[in-house]
Scaffold this motif. Structure first.
Motif, PDB file in Angstrom:
ATOM      1  N   LEU A  36       1.800   0.453   4.026  1.00  0.00           N
ATOM      2  CA  LEU A  36       2.235   1.000   2.744  1.00  0.00           C
ATOM      3  C   LEU A  36       2.913   2.368   2.864  1.00  0.00           C
ATOM      4  CD1 LEU A  36      -0.912  -0.262   0.936  1.00  0.00           C
ATOM      5  CD2 LEU A  36       1.408  -1.085   0.594  1.00  0.00           C
ATOM      6  N   GLY A  37       2.945   2.921   4.067  1.00  0.00           N
ATOM      7  CA  GLY A  37       3.632   4.182   4.284  1.00  0.00           C
ATOM      8  C   GLY A  37       2.962   5.379   3.628  1.00  0.00           C
ATOM      9  N   ARG A  39      -1.139   7.669   3.232  1.00  0.00           N
ATOM     10  CA  ARG A  39      -2.465   7.930   3.783  1.00  0.00           C
ATOM     11  C   ARG A  39      -3.489   7.096   3.031  1.00  0.00           C
ATOM     12  NH1 ARG A  39      -4.459  12.697   2.820  1.00  0.00           N
ATOM     13  NH2 ARG A  39      -3.097  13.052   1.071  1.00  0.00           N
ATOM     14  N   VAL A  40      -4.581   6.729   3.698  1.00  0.00           N
ATOM     15  CA  VAL A  40      -5.620   5.919   3.065  1.00  0.00           C
ATOM     16  C   VAL A  40      -6.076   6.540   1.757  1.00  0.00           C
ATOM     17  CG1 VAL A  40      -7.987   5.073   3.306  1.00  0.00           C
ATOM     18  CG2 VAL A  40      -6.397   4.845   5.215  1.00  0.00           C
ATOM     19  N   GLY A  41      -6.333   7.833   1.741  1.00  0.00           N
ATOM     20  CA  GLY A  41      -6.824   8.500   0.536  1.00  0.00           C
ATOM     21  C   GLY A  41      -5.902   8.382  -0.655  1.00  0.00           C
ATOM     22  N   GLU A  42      -4.596   8.264  -0.414  1.00  0.00           N
ATOM     23  CA  GLU A  42      -3.626   8.109  -1.497  1.00  0.00           C
ATOM     24  C   GLU A  42      -3.648   6.710  -2.100  1.00  0.00           C
ATOM     25  OE1 GLU A  42       0.076  10.924  -0.279  1.00  0.00           O
ATOM     26  OE2 GLU A  42      -0.234   9.164   1.000  1.00  0.00           O
ATOM     27  N   LEU A  43      -4.213   5.751  -1.379  1.00  0.00           N
ATOM     28  CA  LEU A  43      -4.178   4.352  -1.803  1.00  0.00           C
ATOM     29  C   LEU A  43      -5.418   3.915  -2.567  1.00  0.00           C
ATOM     30  CD1 LEU A  43      -2.698   2.985   1.514  1.00  0.00           C
ATOM     31  CD2 LEU A  43      -1.502   3.284  -0.658  1.00  0.00           C
ATOM     32  N   CYS A  46      -5.553   2.455  -6.287  1.00  0.00           N
ATOM     33  CA  CYS A  46      -4.302   1.788  -6.648  1.00  0.00           C
ATOM     34  C   CYS A  46      -4.518   0.279  -6.732  1.00  0.00           C
ATOM     35  CB  CYS A  46      -3.232   2.070  -5.594  1.00  0.00           C
ATOM     36  SG  CYS A  46      -2.671   3.782  -5.526  1.00  0.00           S
ATOM     37  N   THR A  47      -3.625  -0.386  -7.431  1.00  0.00           N
ATOM     38  CA  THR A  47      -3.578  -1.849  -7.459  1.00  0.00           C
ATOM     39  C   THR A  47      -2.306  -2.289  -6.740  1.00  0.00           C
ATOM     40  OG1 THR A  47      -2.317  -2.003  -9.508  1.00  0.00           O
ATOM     41  CG2 THR A  47      -4.735  -1.878  -9.718  1.00  0.00           C
ATOM     42  N   ASP A  48      -2.197  -3.581  -6.507  1.00  0.00           N
ATOM     43  CA  ASP A  48      -0.979  -4.093  -5.888  1.00  0.00           C
ATOM     44  C   ASP A  48       0.239  -3.775  -6.741  1.00  0.00           C
ATOM     45  OD1 ASP A  48      -2.138  -5.179  -3.555  1.00  0.00           O
ATOM     46  OD2 ASP A  48      -2.760  -6.962  -4.657  1.00  0.00           O
ATOM     47  N   ALA A  49       0.081  -3.800  -8.063  1.00  0.00           N
ATOM     48  CA  ALA A  49       1.192  -3.490  -8.964  1.00  0.00           C
ATOM     49  C   ALA A  49       1.689  -2.054  -8.787  1.00  0.00           C
ATOM     50  CB  ALA A  49       0.783  -3.735 -10.413  1.00  0.00           C
ATOM     51  N   ASP A  50       0.815  -1.161  -8.325  1.00  0.00           N
ATOM     52  CA  ASP A  50       1.203   0.226  -8.065  1.00  0.00           C
ATOM     53  C   ASP A  50       1.978   0.370  -6.754  1.00  0.00           C
ATOM     54  OD1 ASP A  50      -0.251   1.165 -10.334  1.00  0.00           O
ATOM     55  OD2 ASP A  50      -2.094   1.211  -9.125  1.00  0.00           O
ATOM     56  N   LEU A  51       1.836  -0.615  -5.863  1.00  0.00           N
ATOM     57  CA  LEU A  51       2.307  -0.450  -4.490  1.00  0.00           C
ATOM     58  C   LEU A  51       3.411  -1.405  -4.052  1.00  0.00           C
ATOM     59  CD1 LEU A  51      -1.246  -0.071  -2.939  1.00  0.00           C
ATOM     60  CD2 LEU A  51       0.361   1.778  -3.487  1.00  0.00           C
ATOM     61  N   GLN A  81       7.139  -6.250   3.114  1.00  0.00           N
ATOM     62  CA  GLN A  81       8.157  -5.368   3.661  1.00  0.00           C
ATOM     63  C   GLN A  81       7.502  -4.027   3.957  1.00  0.00           C
ATOM     64  OE1 GLN A  81      11.698  -4.876   1.305  1.00  0.00           O
ATOM     65  NE2 GLN A  81      12.499  -3.276   2.626  1.00  0.00           N
ATOM     66  N   PHE A  82       7.659  -3.548   5.186  1.00  0.00           N
ATOM     67  CA  PHE A  82       7.130  -2.253   5.584  1.00  0.00           C
ATOM     68  C   PHE A  82       8.032  -1.144   5.050  1.00  0.00           C
ATOM     69  CE2 PHE A  82       5.063  -5.119   8.480  1.00  0.00           C
ATOM     70  CZ  PHE A  82       3.836  -4.538   8.730  1.00  0.00           C
ATOM     71  N   PRO A  83       7.530   0.093   4.988  1.00  0.00           N
ATOM     72  CA  PRO A  83       8.342   1.194   4.460  1.00  0.00           C
ATOM     73  C   PRO A  83       9.662   1.402   5.195  1.00  0.00           C
ATOM     74  CG  PRO A  83       6.054   1.860   4.587  1.00  0.00           C
ATOM     75  CD  PRO A  83       6.158   0.513   5.265  1.00  0.00           C
ATOM     76  N   ASP A  84       9.718   1.018   6.478  1.00  0.00           N
ATOM     77  CA  ASP A  84      10.965   1.179   7.232  1.00  0.00           C
ATOM     78  C   ASP A  84      11.972   0.067   6.952  1.00  0.00           C
ATOM     79  OD1 ASP A  84       9.923  -1.021   8.592  1.00  0.00           O
ATOM     80  OD2 ASP A  84       9.716   0.017  10.514  1.00  0.00           O
ATOM     81  N   GLY A  85      11.620  -0.862   6.027  1.00  0.00           N
ATOM     82  CA  GLY A  85      12.515  -1.944   5.652  1.00  0.00           C
ATOM     83  C   GLY A  85      12.281  -3.242   6.413  1.00  0.00           C
TER      84      GLY A  85
END
Length: 119
Positions: A36-37, A39-43, A46-51, A81-85
């Motif tokens: 998800l690109g 840090r764990v603490g930022e996630l 969250c829900t899948d809809a947020d990410l 899809q990873f953050p790098d595309g």
């Protein structure tokens, strides 16, 4: 000192996460955060809809709900899809997360990259 649970999560190369019954992430490892690109603490929370894009998030939620309704572990393939595309196909195993009394309180997922998605 690091807990055994934290040490196990940190040692696993596969993506590992846990969600509550409302689909909010309550735990995950570094491989999950890399996907998800963030840090764990930022996630956490969250829900899948947020990410993820709406269509992807809805697919994840459908898989979650089907597994929870059946009450047994399931296996499915999920394109991400990873953050790098980079695109990948994950084999995802989800199972109920239970409390000490055996009540289902969420789910645990373990994902392994198996290939680039077929087009």
């Amino acid at each position: 000192m690091i807990s055994l649970e934290a040490a196990v999560l940190a040692s696993i190369d596969d993506i590992v996460f846990a969600k509550d019954l409302e689909g909010r992430y309550i735990s995950g490892n570094a491989a999950w955060a890399r996907l998800l690109g963030r840090r764990v603490g930022e996630l956490i929370g969250c829900t899948d809809a947020d990410l993820f894009p709406a269509e992807v998030a809805a697919g994840f939620r459908r898989h979650d709900e089907a597994m929870l309704a059946g009450g047994i572990a399931t296996m499915n393939e999920e394109a991400v899809q990873f953050p790098d595309g980079r695109h990948a196909l994950l084999e995802t195993r989800k199972c109920p997360l239970r409390d000490d009394a055996g009540a289902v309180i969420g789910l645990v997922g373990v994902c392994r990259e198996i290939a680039a998605p077929r087009r």
